[in-house]
Design an enzyme around this catalytic site. Structure first.
Site, PDB file in Angstrom:
ATOM      1  N   GLN A  82      14.908  43.580  43.333  1.00 50.52           N
ATOM      2  CA  GLN A  82      15.906  42.824  44.106  1.00 50.52           C
ATOM      3  C   GLN A  82      15.587  41.334  44.200  1.00 50.52           C
ATOM      4  O   GLN A  82      15.818  40.698  45.219  1.00 50.52           O
ATOM      5  CB  GLN A  82      16.094  43.438  45.500  1.00 50.52           C
ATOM      6  CG  GLN A  82      16.685  44.844  45.406  1.00 50.52           C
ATOM      7  CD  GLN A  82      17.194  45.380  46.724  1.00 50.52           C
ATOM      8  OE1 GLN A  82      16.629  45.092  47.770  1.00 50.52           O
ATOM      9  NE2 GLN A  82      18.233  46.178  46.670  1.00 50.52           N
ATOM     10  N   MET A 114      51.907  37.326  43.107  1.00 52.22           N
ATOM     11  CA  MET A 114      51.967  35.954  42.633  1.00 52.22           C
ATOM     12  C   MET A 114      51.794  35.897  41.113  1.00 52.22           C
ATOM     13  O   MET A 114      52.442  35.105  40.436  1.00 52.22           O
ATOM     14  CB  MET A 114      50.903  35.099  43.326  1.00 52.22           C
ATOM     15  CG  MET A 114      50.997  33.626  43.000  1.00 52.22           C
ATOM     16  SD  MET A 114      52.618  32.946  43.393  1.00 52.22           S
ATOM     17  CE  MET A 114      52.344  32.279  45.022  1.00 52.22           C
TER      18      MET A 114
HETATM   19  C1  LIG Z   1      39.384  37.281  43.679  1.00 50.61           C
HETATM   20  C2  LIG Z   1      40.637  36.912  42.977  1.00 50.61           C
HETATM   21  N1  LIG Z   1      40.989  37.514  41.826  1.00 50.61           N
HETATM   22  C3  LIG Z   1      42.140  37.171  41.197  1.00 50.61           C
HETATM   23  C4  LIG Z   1      42.956  36.208  41.714  1.00 50.61           C
HETATM   24  C5  LIG Z   1      44.251  35.817  40.983  1.00 50.61           C
HETATM   25  N2  LIG Z   1      45.404  36.105  41.849  1.00 50.61           N
HETATM   26  C6  LIG Z   1      46.013  35.171  42.597  1.00 50.61           C
HETATM   27  S1  LIG Z   1      47.258  35.789  43.533  1.00 50.61           S
HETATM   28  C7  LIG Z   1      47.035  37.316  42.895  1.00 50.61           C
HETATM   29  C8  LIG Z   1      47.908  38.462  43.335  1.00 50.61           C
HETATM   30  C9  LIG Z   1      47.657  38.855  44.735  1.00 50.61           C
HETATM   31  O1  LIG Z   1      48.262  40.100  44.981  1.00 50.61           O
HETATM   32  P1  LIG Z   1      48.470  40.600  46.468  1.00 50.61           P
HETATM   33  O2  LIG Z   1      47.213  40.511  47.223  1.00 50.61           O
HETATM   34  O3  LIG Z   1      49.162  41.903  46.453  1.00 50.61           O
HETATM   35  O4  LIG Z   1      49.404  39.464  47.072  1.00 50.61           O
HETATM   36  P2  LIG Z   1      50.927  39.103  46.714  1.00 50.61           P
HETATM   37  O5  LIG Z   1      50.895  37.940  45.779  1.00 50.61           O
HETATM   38  O6  LIG Z   1      51.553  40.313  46.099  1.00 50.61           O
HETATM   39  O7  LIG Z   1      51.500  38.741  48.035  1.00 50.61           O
HETATM   40  C10 LIG Z   1      45.996  37.329  41.961  1.00 50.61           C
HETATM   41  C11 LIG Z   1      45.580  38.500  41.189  1.00 50.61           C
HETATM   42  C12 LIG Z   1      42.528  35.582  42.903  1.00 50.61           C
HETATM   43  N3  LIG Z   1      43.221  34.606  43.470  1.00 50.61           N
HETATM   44  N4  LIG Z   1      41.388  35.966  43.526  1.00 50.61           N
END
Ligand SMILES: Cc1ncc(C[n+]2csc(CCOP(=O)(O)OP(=O)(O)O)c2C)c(N)n1
Ligand SMILES: [Mg+2]
Length: 569
Positions: free
Chosen positions: A113, A470
């Site tokens: 670790q 998004m």
């Molecule tokens: C840790 C992380 N991984 C990937 C992303 C890329 N990302 C931005 S918004 C999003 C979608 C988020 O989905 P959700 O939580 O369901 O929210 P919604 O947009 O549907 O409201 C992703 C994958 C990120 N911002 N953070």
């Protein structure tokens, strides 16, 4: 008097005003954990994953203005903090992260670790320390807290080898911190402030762009005075929301990629931008070569590295926002700007970004607006990242400082739930709502366990669209609606909550929204609502990536299903 390193650490952080540590134990921390009961004034909150500890410390720090503290063991414990530390770094949040390290004799031997956490976190901390002599620990603790909270705040990491916790020292805490080479300019240059006042006097279309720095510096009152004296409209960045009441007549809302039309048009057409505690992030400026072409720029920031980084500045003022505004307010003359304010009103009427379409289906914007209504705009809102974050920013009107907690710079999915927990621990008297997506919540959902064990009465609203929304929206607009890896299956969130011991409900229809929110508010404890919202709803207005601020798209006017696919550029 001789004390062990573990005792020095506890006494040091107590003397810095720490009341809560978010942590998770492990082998090299056993001595420290064994010492904790000697200090009952320190509340230790056992998280379920160290990322949760870092985000909770972050949320706690943002709503209290105090330094948030998280604690993790060596190796995987320490690396689990990394995302949370980076998040605090990008959003200038004061945090001290404490990690255990393998005993000194094992360092560099790939011991069990062992990770080089000071090496790993070098670019994402304001400073970090590996403690190699217990006599240095008192000074390091003092310095770490000083650095975390002074100037432009940020995270500082202290890595402490196992045997330092048992070593003894009689060295006292230093009375003051001496750091030659670390200077923070507090008072702005007076000649520059005079120049700024002159430009403000000459401008006919001035706009204040207020950012997180206003909140960090506690300068809302000074900002209001400036705006009212010279009748200057105020737009804010995402992280600046709450620094100026959005119900104020001079408020024109959030700028940026999903900013309000009126605010973005004002930013585009202004002849003088007064940027206060903000950093011209690319999500604010859009295409930089087309940015605010008619405007001269006054930029007030405590961090000289931000000045001129993205945007050419006419009057740079390095200093603490509150102190600079105090000086500026003495020089700024009363003004009217009636034509400009009328123009803004026209834009508001032409592009009513906040109107929610009257649909049969349940729109996420509708849910957020009802949370606003039922809470009377008085809650602290903590968001996930993605569409839910933007709707929470657009459709809740923030009127008090530090009432929106959101991951701006890093955009960290998984931030919402643990940060909401930290915010509620920091401000137990406030109503705290976590508005998250179905994707983000699943990233740190295990913190429901912490919330129950520690009786943290967070209210959770999932805007459940069944998508990584998004990203799906970008696929819809820019990748021919090919939804690759964005449809997302979910567990039954209400049952998950129930399994943890948290009551909840599922809402599928508009008329159920208000009663569900009221039920959550009445319940004395955490409560989860799974709002099944329109799956393909988009966040608008939107400045497409690479486009100029003025090129935003307004969004649909009717039901989404009746909305033809649009092609952009
Ligand atoms: C840790 C992380 N991984 C990937 C992303 C890329 N990302 C931005 S918004 C999003 C979608 C988020 O989905 P959700 O939580 O369901 O929210 P919604 O947009 O549907 O409201 C992703 C994958 C990120 N911002 N953070
Ligand atoms: Mg989603």
């Amino acid at each position: 008097m001789k004390r062990t390193g573990a005792q020095v650490l506890c006494e040091g952080i107590i003397s810095e005003g720490v009341e809560v540590i978010f942590g998770f134990p492990g082998g090299v921390l056993l001595e420290l954990y064994d010492t904790l009961p000697q200090y009952p004034q320190l509340r230790h909150i056992l998280v379920r994953h160290e990322q949760g500890a870092a985000h909770a410390a972050d949320g706690y720090a943002r709503v209290t203005g105090k330094v948030g503290v998280c604690l993790a063991t060596s190796g995987p414990g320490a690396t689990n903090l990394v995302t949370g530390i980076a998040n605090a770094h990008l959003d200038s949040v004061p945090m001290v992260a404490i990690t255990g390290q393998v005993a000194r004799a094992f360092i560099g031997k790939d011991a069990f670790q062992e990770t080089d956490i000071t090496g790993i976190t070098l670019p994402i901390t304001k400073h970090n320390y590996l403690v190699l002599n217990v006599n240095e620990l008192p000074g390091i603790i003092k310095e770490a807290f000083f650095l975390a909270r002074s100037g432009r705040p940020g995270p500082v990491l202290i890595d402490i080898p196992k045997d330092i916790f048992t070593d003894q020292t009689d060295v006292d805490f230093p009375a003051r911190v001496e750091l030659p080479g670390y200077t923070v300019v507090q008072q702005g240059h007076i000649a520059q402030i005079e120049k700024a006042a002159r430009l403000i006097g000459e401008a006919s279309r001035p706009l204040i762009l207020a950012g997180h720095g206003v909140l960090i510096s506690g300068a809302s009152e000074e900002l209001r005075q400036l705006a009212e004296t010279a009748q200057i409209p105020v737009a804010t960045t995402l992280l600046g929301l709450g620094c100026f009441p959005q119900t104020h007549i001079l408020s024109c809302g959030m700028v940026g990629m999903h900013g309000i039309a009126c605010a973005n048009k004002a930013m585009d057409q202004s002849d003088l931008l007064i940027a206060v505690g903000m950093r011209f992030d690319d999500r604010v400026t859009g295409k930089i070569s087309a940015y605010a072409q008619q405007a001269r720029v006054i930029h007030i920031d405590i961090d000289p590295a931000e000045i001129g980084k993205n945007v050419k500045v006419d009057v740079p003022i390095v200093g603490d926002v509150k102190k600079v505004l105090q000086a500026l307010n003495k020089m700024v003359a009363a003004a009217g700007h009636m034509a400009w304010l009328r123009q803004l009103d026209d834009w508001r009427r032409q592009s009513p970004s906040l109107d929610i379409r009257d649909t049969a289906s349940l729109l996420p914007q509708y849910v957020v607006s009802k949370i606003y209504e039922v809470t009377g705009g008085e809650a602290i809102i903590v968001t996930g990242v993605g569409q839910n974050q933007m709707w929470a920013a657009q459709h809740y009107l923030y009127t008090r400082p530090n009432t929106l907690v959101t991951s701006g710079g890093l955009g960290t999915m998984g931030f919402g739930l643990p940060a909401a927990m930290g915010a509620k621990v920091g401000r137990p008297g406030e109503t705290v709502w976590c508005i998250d997506g179905d994707g983000g919540l699943q990233m740190t959902i295990q913190e429901l366990g912490t919330i129950v064990q520690e009786k943290v009465a967070v209210k959770i609203a999932i805007l459940n669209n069944g998508y990584l929304g998004m990203v799906r929206q970008w696929q819809e607009l820019f990748y021919g609606r090919r939804y690759v890896a964005t449809p997302l299956s979910c567990p039954d969130f209400v049952k998950i909550a129930e399994a943890y011991g948290i009551p909840g409900s599922r809402v599928t229809r508009k008329e159920e929204v208000v009663p569900a929110i009221e039920q959550a508010m009445k319940h004395d404890g955490p409560f989860l609502i799974d709002f099944m919202v329109e799956p393909e709803e988009g966040v608008y207005p939107m400045i497409p990536p690479g486009a100029a601020v003025a090129e935003f798209i307004e969004g649909p006017k009717e039901e989404v299903s009746a909305w033809p696919q649009r092609s952009i550029r």
